[in-house]
Design an enzyme around this catalytic site. Sequence first.
Site, PDB file in Angstrom:
ATOM      1  N   ARG B  17      -4.095   0.678  37.248  1.00  0.00           N
ATOM      2  CA  ARG B  17      -2.637   0.664  37.398  1.00  0.00           C
ATOM      3  C   ARG B  17      -1.974   1.513  36.304  1.00  0.00           C
ATOM      4  O   ARG B  17      -1.539   2.630  36.558  1.00  0.00           O
ATOM      5  CB  ARG B  17      -2.122  -0.791  37.370  1.00  0.00           C
ATOM      6  N   HIS B 211      -0.257   0.409  23.364  1.00  0.00           N
ATOM      7  CA  HIS B 211      -0.610   1.811  23.560  1.00  0.00           C
ATOM      8  C   HIS B 211      -1.017   2.384  22.208  1.00  0.00           C
ATOM      9  O   HIS B 211      -0.608   1.888  21.165  1.00  0.00           O
ATOM     10  CB  HIS B 211       0.567   2.589  24.163  1.00  0.00           C
ATOM     11  N   CYS B 242       2.757   8.214  28.283  1.00  0.00           N
ATOM     12  CA  CYS B 242       4.169   7.919  28.352  1.00  0.00           C
ATOM     13  C   CYS B 242       4.910   9.201  28.658  1.00  0.00           C
ATOM     14  O   CYS B 242       4.758  10.189  27.932  1.00  0.00           O
ATOM     15  CB  CYS B 242       4.635   7.352  27.019  1.00  0.00           C
TER      16      CYS B 242
END
Lengths: 313, 313
Positions: B17, B211, B242
């Site tokens: 995902r 992250h 990102c």
Amino acid sequence: MIVDYSDPLIVQEVCPRDGLQIEPTWVETADKITLIDQLSLAGFSRIEAGSFVSPKAIPALRDGEQVFQGIRRRGGVIYVALIPNLKGARRAVASGADELNLVMSASQTHNLANMRMRCEASLAAFGEVVSFASEYPVGLNGSIATTFGCPFEGRIDEDRVLQLVDAYLELGMDGITLADTTGMANPRQVRRLVNRVLQRVLVSDLTLHFHNTRGLGLCNVLAAYEAGARRFDAALGGLGGCPFAPGASGNICTEDLVNLCEEVGIPTGIDLPHLLQMSRQLPTLLGHELPGQVAKAGRNSDLHPPPAYIATL
Amino acid sequence: MIVDYSDPLIVQEVCPRDGLQIEPTWVETADKITLIDQLSLAGFSRIEAGSFVSPKAIPALRDGEQVFQGIRRRGGVIYVALIPNLKGARRAVASGADELNLVMSASQTHNLANMRMRCEASLAAFGEVVSFASEYPVGLNGSIATTFGCPFEGRIDEDRVLQLVDAYLELGMDGITLADTTGMANPRQVRRLVNRVLQRVLVSDLTLHFHNTRGLGLCNVLAAYEAGARRFDAALGGLGGCPFAPGASGNICTEDLVNLCEEVGIPTGIDLPHLLQMSRQLPTLLGHELPGQVAKAGRNSDLHPPPAYIATL
């Protein structure tokens, strides 16, 4: 668990030595000097500025004399030279190095591969260096490569490392560096070994040298800091690497470390914006990208403009 | 300071995902299914297998139905679907998702940019999802994006995050995820916030999502683990990223995290060699290198042969 982050952390910048030594691109002497001068201005108190080893072994650093003689020395900055033996020590002292960094491996196999002699022979050679250096106002640091693991032998017995620490102290070294040469350390091991070594060595005399080969470099810094260590090697851009682990990243990245320190509140005295500016010039100098991440992503405080469409929502 | 590493750490694999969602290369449905089936075999107990959002917003995951219906479910594994609203929830439940992961941002600006509505509207929409879901045997997890910082607004007030945690709990969420969407968290902040949130949420219901944008992902995992958190999102190969920080790396890398756990002794139940084998196939599937480091450097136990010349010394 409360961790106190108020104590300053000292970064020794090793990019000019451990960073450049395996670069395939020749970096001009003038560029090396500019790099070191800029590092001096960025606030480092210790810079490993070059090495005095055989030019055949490490051609990238064959201009050690010219580099040390060409840099603009800043007051309070200690300029360190890596040396393998008495010949290197003579060259380094003649070139004005403030401190000699001697290296041998905890692993017999790694010392044979890297220094082409057994550990006992390295220690004997270091005895000669210490005698020679005692006549000059020069510091002496003893580094133990493969402290946390050897790419040939695997695990290294901690007592073996402590024996080498003791041998260095008996020889008369001022400082000790525990080096994770190929990035095999983990935070649990680091915490335990730093605790043991700090029973023998003053905090002010102990350096930790981590590589980020398996992504644990900054975790290991924090573990060592929490165990009481305060001095760390790092390289601008995360330059460096290991000939035995191709594709793996190099030294821990100075600007990523300084950014971590700023975010948690650990003082370093280093000018991070200056450092980021320098790091962003390295790809042009060296012809390839570097592993450092803050230079790419920016600092937390470098905010982005929101997308224009949100004004219409 | 002694840290106890005996408690297991649960990794929720989010590569299918959060990893794939911004990949420019279309990954065939069959390849997604194979990836998830391999992850099931590698020992994960939780896999975020896809999302049910508008195919216009995230075309890379437009085949959510086929993926969820095509995977070979392994007993004991929870297959999670990210959903933005009631429509997504209906699709996810119809496709057999075991758990719905709802996301809103702590930052108003980020929620406007990402969800195209204000936080209050997101919460209201989630109320509908909870009512709908109560008729099905499906879990509900509420994620708080930008918990540790927003790329538009900067620092996020911790009390704001705690208010959203409370709002999620009042809505009836089973689990809560604190998400560091653009890699702005630091270990000190993580430790403090995890301590506060664990006064409201059971350890078994809290997930941390980091992250590695600024190289601190694994440091933050250790800080959260030391503060009592036990469940972490990670993506194979460190995939993800990102759109607001180009060049920055993505989710924390699963195999690097599992390697860290193995080195310090934290049980994960995950088959690291299997994971490394999978990670090393991703560049072929996706057409680019990945940030994960252990896949490149190998494990500590992958020893190298010493150079032949040492036999002659």
